[in-house]
Design an enzyme around this catalytic site. Structure first.
Site, mmCIF file in Angstrom:
data_model
loop_
_atom_site.group_PDB
_atom_site.id
_atom_site.type_symbol
_atom_site.label_atom_id
_atom_site.label_comp_id
_atom_site.label_asym_id
_atom_site.label_seq_id
_atom_site.Cartn_x
_atom_site.Cartn_y
_atom_site.Cartn_z
ATOM 1 C CE LYS A 153 -2.065 -1.036 3.891
ATOM 2 N NZ LYS A 153 -1.377 -2.288 4.283
ATOM 3 N NE ARG A 188 -3.477 -2.086 10.452
ATOM 4 C CZ ARG A 188 -2.431 -1.451 9.916
ATOM 5 N NH1 ARG A 188 -2.542 -0.246 9.444
ATOM 6 N NH2 ARG A 188 -1.291 -2.065 9.823
ATOM 7 N NE ARG A 219 7.648 -3.350 5.740
ATOM 8 C CZ ARG A 219 6.319 -3.350 5.832
ATOM 9 N NH1 ARG A 219 5.576 -2.916 4.819
ATOM 10 N NH2 ARG A 219 5.729 -3.798 6.909
ATOM 11 N NE ARG A 230 7.085 -0.991 10.380
ATOM 12 C CZ ARG A 230 5.933 -1.029 9.738
ATOM 13 N NH1 ARG A 230 5.820 -0.438 8.563
ATOM 14 N NH2 ARG A 230 4.888 -1.626 10.253
ATOM 15 N NE ARG A 267 2.890 -5.486 11.317
ATOM 16 C CZ ARG A 267 3.842 -5.166 10.437
ATOM 17 N NH1 ARG A 267 5.045 -5.683 10.536
ATOM 18 N NH2 ARG A 267 3.578 -4.333 9.466
HETATM 19 P P1 AMP Z 1 1.621 -0.204 9.447
HETATM 20 O O1 AMP Z 1 2.769 0.717 9.272
HETATM 21 O O2 AMP Z 1 0.406 0.208 8.707
HETATM 22 O O3 AMP Z 1 1.981 -1.649 9.213
HETATM 23 O O4 AMP Z 1 1.201 -0.106 10.996
HETATM 24 C C1 AMP Z 1 2.110 -0.473 12.021
HETATM 25 C C2 AMP Z 1 1.365 -0.686 13.332
HETATM 26 O O5 AMP Z 1 0.709 0.522 13.722
HETATM 27 C C3 AMP Z 1 0.264 -1.722 13.286
HETATM 28 O O6 AMP Z 1 0.752 -3.031 13.474
HETATM 29 C C4 AMP Z 1 -0.619 -1.265 14.438
HETATM 30 O O7 AMP Z 1 -0.047 -1.619 15.698
HETATM 31 C C5 AMP Z 1 -0.554 0.231 14.317
HETATM 32 N N1 AMP Z 1 -1.617 0.768 13.425
HETATM 33 C C6 AMP Z 1 -1.465 1.397 12.219
HETATM 34 N N2 AMP Z 1 -2.650 1.762 11.706
HETATM 35 C C7 AMP Z 1 -3.580 1.366 12.601
HETATM 36 C C8 AMP Z 1 -5.000 1.425 12.658
HETATM 37 N N3 AMP Z 1 -5.709 1.985 11.666
HETATM 38 N N4 AMP Z 1 -5.621 0.909 13.746
HETATM 39 C C9 AMP Z 1 -4.937 0.359 14.758
HETATM 40 N N5 AMP Z 1 -3.610 0.235 14.772
HETATM 41 C C10 AMP Z 1 -2.921 0.733 13.710
#
Ligand code: AMP
Length: 216
Positions: A14, A90, A129, A163, A174
């Site tokens: 994304k 989400r 990544r 990360r 995840r």
């Molecule tokens: P991402 O960078 O999108 O993979 O997000 C990394 C982490 O941030 C996720 O594993 C969640 O812990 C948190 N996170 C990001 N977006 C959301 C969301 N919309 N709702 C809840 N947690 C989120």
């Protein structure tokens, strides 16, 4: 303002595709909820401290916290153009909060693009990544390597990092969280006629083109 939601598992591309789309179209902007949260953690805000506990485990942070952060961003983003939402909503509860926020700000949810890729692809992508801890630029070994020196950011020369939540133990959690809590959003938006599905496997430019086509 128009809003397009990018929906897909961790590693489905994304953020990478959003970057390509934004670079080629001045009417587009991109915001990643994960980036906003990581920024809050780095700045040691109260919201960041609360979110960090969940993020480390690969779990979702509480809906209200993310919703508030995203609404603040949308409020400050101004009226024109299209905002690509990456990583938000989400959960179904967040999708409802996005509807309410759109109602308050006059934003229009135009479409939801679902990025589809098999679990093996997602796991392999996440394993490669890397990011620059200084400027946040994203890389991937071997798909998007630095152009100047292997392992170092092209822009700042800083050594690239992995990360914390990309560690293999956390990644599986995840993916499970995605299946349980986020995947149901596809149906939520399908019944509203907003869902567009894209095959998220292939060369980056081709995937970006597929997304442009479903949004045209
Ligand atoms: P991402 O960078 O999108 O993979 O997000 C990394 C982490 O941030 C996720 O594993 C969640 O812990 C948190 N996170 C990001 N977006 C959301 C969301 N919309 N709702 C809840 N947690 C989120």
């Amino acid at each position: 303002m128009k809003v397009v939601v990018l929906l897909g598992a961790p590693g489905s591309g994304k953020g990478t595709i959003a970057g390509r789309l934004v670079a080629a179209d001045a009417a587009l902007r991109h915001v990643s909820s994960g980036d906003l949260l990581r920024d809050a953690v780095r700045r040691r805000t109260a919201a960041g401290a609360e979110a960090d506990v969940f993020m480390k485990r690969g779990e979702l942070v509480p809906d209200a916290l993310v919703a508030r952060m995203m609404e603040e961003f949308m409020g400050g983003a101004g009226g024109a153009g299209t905002l690509l939402l990456d990583g938000y909503p989400r959960t179904v509860a967040q999708a409802r909060m996005l509807d309410e926020a759109a109602g308050r700000t006059g934003a229009v949810l135009e479409a939801v693009v679902l990025f589809e890729a098999a679990d093996e692809v997602l796991v392999a992508r996440i394993a490669g990544r890397r990011h620059c801890p200084a400027c946040g630029a994203g890389y991937h070994v071997p798909n998007i390597p630095p152009k100047k020196r292997a392992g170092y950011c092209d822009g700042c020369g800083v050594e690239l990092a992995v990360r914390k939540d990309d560690a293999p133990e956390t990644v599986l959690n995840r993916l499970a969280v995605y299946r349980a809590q986020t995947a149901p959003l596809a149906e939520f938006y399908r019944v509203r006629g907003l869902l567009r599905t894209v095959n998220a496997v292939g060369p980056i430019d081709e995937i970006a083109e597929r997304v442009r086509r479903v949004l045209a």
